[in-house]
Design a protein around this motif. Structure first.
Motif, PDB file in Angstrom:
ATOM      1  N   ALA A   8       0.833  -1.203   0.000  1.00 20.58           N
ATOM      2  CA  ALA A   8       0.000   0.000   0.000  1.00 20.58           C
ATOM      3  C   ALA A   8       0.868   1.254   0.000  1.00 20.58           C
ATOM      4  CB  ALA A   8      -0.941  -0.010   1.201  1.00 20.58           C
ATOM      5  N   ALA A   9       1.939   1.255   0.787  1.00 17.02           N
ATOM      6  CA  ALA A   9       2.843   2.406   0.824  1.00 17.02           C
ATOM      7  C   ALA A   9       3.530   2.606  -0.522  1.00 17.02           C
ATOM      8  CB  ALA A   9       3.876   2.221   1.933  1.00 17.02           C
ATOM      9  N   GLN A  10       3.919   1.524  -1.175  1.00 15.91           N
ATOM     10  CA  GLN A  10       4.544   1.628  -2.498  1.00 15.91           C
ATOM     11  C   GLN A  10       3.581   2.251  -3.501  1.00 15.91           C
ATOM     12  OE1 GLN A  10       5.743  -2.345  -3.519  1.00 15.91           O
ATOM     13  NE2 GLN A  10       7.381  -2.398  -2.007  1.00 15.91           N
ATOM     14  N   LEU A  11       2.320   1.837  -3.451  1.00 16.84           N
ATOM     15  CA  LEU A  11       1.320   2.376  -4.372  1.00 16.84           C
ATOM     16  C   LEU A  11       1.078   3.863  -4.104  1.00 16.84           C
ATOM     17  CD1 LEU A  11      -1.208  -0.591  -4.340  1.00 16.84           C
ATOM     18  CD2 LEU A  11       0.335   0.052  -6.209  1.00 16.84           C
ATOM     19  N   ALA A  12       1.010   4.243  -2.841  1.00 17.75           N
ATOM     20  CA  ALA A  12       0.802   5.644  -2.484  1.00 17.75           C
ATOM     21  C   ALA A  12       1.999   6.487  -2.924  1.00 17.75           C
ATOM     22  CB  ALA A  12       0.565   5.783  -0.985  1.00 17.75           C
ATOM     23  N   GLY A  41      -1.837  -4.988  -6.914  1.00 16.97           N
ATOM     24  CA  GLY A  41      -0.524  -4.923  -6.281  1.00 16.97           C
ATOM     25  C   GLY A  41       0.325  -6.117  -6.674  1.00 16.97           C
ATOM     26  N   GLU A  42       1.579  -6.061  -6.296  1.00 18.27           N
ATOM     27  CA  GLU A  42       2.496  -7.152  -6.637  1.00 18.27           C
ATOM     28  C   GLU A  42       2.110  -8.469  -5.956  1.00 18.27           C
ATOM     29  OE1 GLU A  42       6.171  -6.514  -3.558  1.00 18.27           O
ATOM     30  OE2 GLU A  42       6.121  -5.238  -5.333  1.00 18.27           O
ATOM     31  N   ASP A  43       1.217  -8.396  -4.956  1.00 22.92           N
ATOM     32  CA  ASP A  43       0.739  -9.605  -4.291  1.00 22.92           C
ATOM     33  C   ASP A  43      -0.503 -10.184  -4.972  1.00 22.92           C
ATOM     34  OD1 ASP A  43      -1.035  -7.618  -3.615  1.00 22.92           O
ATOM     35  OD2 ASP A  43      -0.972  -7.990  -1.453  1.00 22.92           O
ATOM     36  N   GLY A  44      -0.946  -9.544  -6.072  1.00 23.17           N
ATOM     37  CA  GLY A  44      -2.111 -10.028  -6.812  1.00 23.17           C
ATOM     38  C   GLY A  44      -3.441  -9.525  -6.279  1.00 23.17           C
ATOM     39  N   LYS A  45      -3.435  -8.800  -5.165  1.00 25.89           N
ATOM     40  CA  LYS A  45      -4.677  -8.250  -4.597  1.00 25.89           C
ATOM     41  C   LYS A  45      -5.024  -6.937  -5.272  1.00 25.89           C
ATOM     42  CE  LYS A  45      -5.366  -8.274  -0.145  1.00 25.89           C
ATOM     43  NZ  LYS A  45      -5.173  -8.086   1.312  1.00 25.89           N
ATOM     44  N   ARG A  46      -6.331  -6.641  -5.283  1.00 24.49           N
ATOM     45  CA  ARG A  46      -6.801  -5.365  -5.816  1.00 24.49           C
ATOM     46  C   ARG A  46      -6.759  -4.310  -4.714  1.00 24.49           C
ATOM     47  NH1 ARG A  46     -10.335  -5.438 -10.606  1.00 24.49           N
ATOM     48  NH2 ARG A  46     -10.160  -7.534 -11.446  1.00 24.49           N
ATOM     49  N   TYR A  47      -6.264  -3.141  -5.073  1.00 27.03           N
ATOM     50  CA  TYR A  47      -6.179  -2.015  -4.150  1.00 27.03           C
ATOM     51  C   TYR A  47      -6.910  -0.822  -4.757  1.00 27.03           C
ATOM     52  CZ  TYR A  47      -2.542  -4.548  -1.631  1.00 27.03           C
ATOM     53  OH  TYR A  47      -1.853  -5.477  -0.901  1.00 27.03           O
ATOM     54  N   THR A  48      -7.486  -0.017  -3.897  1.00 26.79           N
ATOM     55  CA  THR A  48      -8.093   1.235  -4.316  1.00 26.79           C
ATOM     56  C   THR A  48      -7.145   2.356  -3.896  1.00 26.79           C
ATOM     57  OG1 THR A  48     -10.310   0.343  -4.021  1.00 26.79           O
ATOM     58  CG2 THR A  48     -10.102   2.745  -4.102  1.00 26.79           C
ATOM     59  N   VAL A  49      -6.797   3.204  -4.860  1.00 29.34           N
ATOM     60  CA  VAL A  49      -5.895   4.325  -4.615  1.00 29.34           C
ATOM     61  C   VAL A  49      -6.686   5.597  -4.898  1.00 29.34           C
ATOM     62  CG1 VAL A  49      -3.713   5.426  -5.253  1.00 29.34           C
ATOM     63  CG2 VAL A  49      -3.917   2.928  -5.322  1.00 29.34           C
ATOM     64  N   VAL A  50      -6.949   6.366  -3.842  1.00 25.88           N
ATOM     65  CA  VAL A  50      -7.709   7.609  -3.973  1.00 25.88           C
ATOM     66  C   VAL A  50      -6.761   8.765  -3.709  1.00 25.88           C
ATOM     67  CG1 VAL A  50      -9.637   8.981  -3.108  1.00 25.88           C
ATOM     68  CG2 VAL A  50      -9.828   6.491  -3.198  1.00 25.88           C
ATOM     69  N   SER A  51      -6.679   9.681  -4.656  1.00 33.10           N
ATOM     70  CA  SER A  51      -5.814  10.846  -4.489  1.00 33.10           C
ATOM     71  C   SER A  51      -6.650  12.113  -4.544  1.00 33.10           C
ATOM     72  CB  SER A  51      -4.717  10.847  -5.548  1.00 33.10           C
ATOM     73  OG  SER A  51      -5.229  10.578  -6.831  1.00 33.10           O
ATOM     74  N   SER A  64      -2.823  14.310  -1.168  1.00 33.50           N
ATOM     75  CA  SER A  64      -3.040  13.235  -0.218  1.00 33.50           C
ATOM     76  C   SER A  64      -3.477  11.995  -0.975  1.00 33.50           C
ATOM     77  CB  SER A  64      -4.115  13.656   0.784  1.00 33.50           C
ATOM     78  OG  SER A  64      -4.279  12.679   1.770  1.00 33.50           O
ATOM     79  N   VAL A  65      -2.914  10.843  -0.615  1.00 35.71           N
ATOM     80  CA  VAL A  65      -3.231   9.573  -1.266  1.00 35.71           C
ATOM     81  C   VAL A  65      -3.608   8.564  -0.193  1.00 35.71           C
ATOM     82  CG1 VAL A  65      -2.374   7.718  -2.734  1.00 35.71           C
ATOM     83  CG2 VAL A  65      -1.568  10.051  -3.111  1.00 35.71           C
ATOM     84  N   ALA A  66      -4.763   7.929  -0.368  1.00 34.20           N
ATOM     85  CA  ALA A  66      -5.236   6.891   0.553  1.00 34.20           C
ATOM     86  C   ALA A  66      -5.336   5.580  -0.207  1.00 34.20           C
ATOM     87  CB  ALA A  66      -6.591   7.279   1.124  1.00 34.20           C
ATOM     88  N   VAL A  67      -4.843   4.509   0.405  1.00 39.00           N
ATOM     89  CA  VAL A  67      -4.839   3.195  -0.233  1.00 39.00           C
ATOM     90  C   VAL A  67      -5.509   2.187   0.694  1.00 39.00           C
ATOM     91  CG1 VAL A  67      -3.405   1.365  -1.230  1.00 39.00           C
ATOM     92  CG2 VAL A  67      -2.677   3.757  -1.422  1.00 39.00           C
ATOM     93  N   ASP A  68      -6.423   1.391   0.123  1.00 37.71           N
ATOM     94  CA  ASP A  68      -7.032   0.294   0.884  1.00 37.71           C
ATOM     95  C   ASP A  68      -7.195  -0.913  -0.022  1.00 37.71           C
ATOM     96  OD1 ASP A  68      -9.997  -0.135   0.003  1.00 37.71           O
ATOM     97  OD2 ASP A  68      -9.782   2.044   0.119  1.00 37.71           O
ATOM     98  N   ASP A  69      -7.489  -2.048   0.598  1.00 40.25           N
ATOM     99  CA  ASP A  69      -7.652  -3.279  -0.181  1.00 40.25           C
ATOM    100  C   ASP A  69      -9.108  -3.745  -0.227  1.00 40.25           C
ATOM    101  OD1 ASP A  69      -8.096  -4.311   2.343  1.00 40.25           O
ATOM    102  OD2 ASP A  69      -6.385  -5.679   2.318  1.00 40.25           O
TER     103      ASP A  69
END
Length: 92
Positions: A8-12, A41-51, A64-69
């Motif tokens: 999540a931190a990498q995506l943000a 993500g690199e783990d194959g899970k879907r993440y939502t990235v809101v900026s 500001s960027v928020a990431v959740d799974d």
């Protein structure tokens, strides 16, 4: 299993890095805009990235960027942000 905070931190940080390539005028143009992306993500899970960009006062713009799974992390997402001054430098 919960949110993988490293991914999540990498995506943000990747999203913030995209913004850092732009100048202050481009950042100001994005104020009050929100952007939602769904990424895998690199783990194959879907993440939502809101900026979101907003005025931070004295000419500064906060990104500001928020990431959740999509699980419980949607209630308390991982958040990263950065602030650009009018001269194009960043607040640390």
């Amino acid at each position: 299993m919960g949110l993988n905070k490293d991914i999540a931190a990498q995506l943000a940080e990747a999203r913030l890095a995209e913004w850092k390539r732009d100048g202050h005028d481009e950042w100001r143009a994005m104020i009050d805009d929100k952007n939602l992306r769904r990424v895998v993500g690199e783990d194959g899970k879907r993440y939502t990235v809101v900026s979101h960009a907003f005025d931070d006062g004295d000419g500064r713009v906060r990104m500001s960027v928020a990431v959740d799974d999509g699980g419980l992390s949607a209630l308390v997402p991982l958040v990263r942000d950065d602030i650009m001054r009018p001269d194009g430098t960043f607040v640390r």
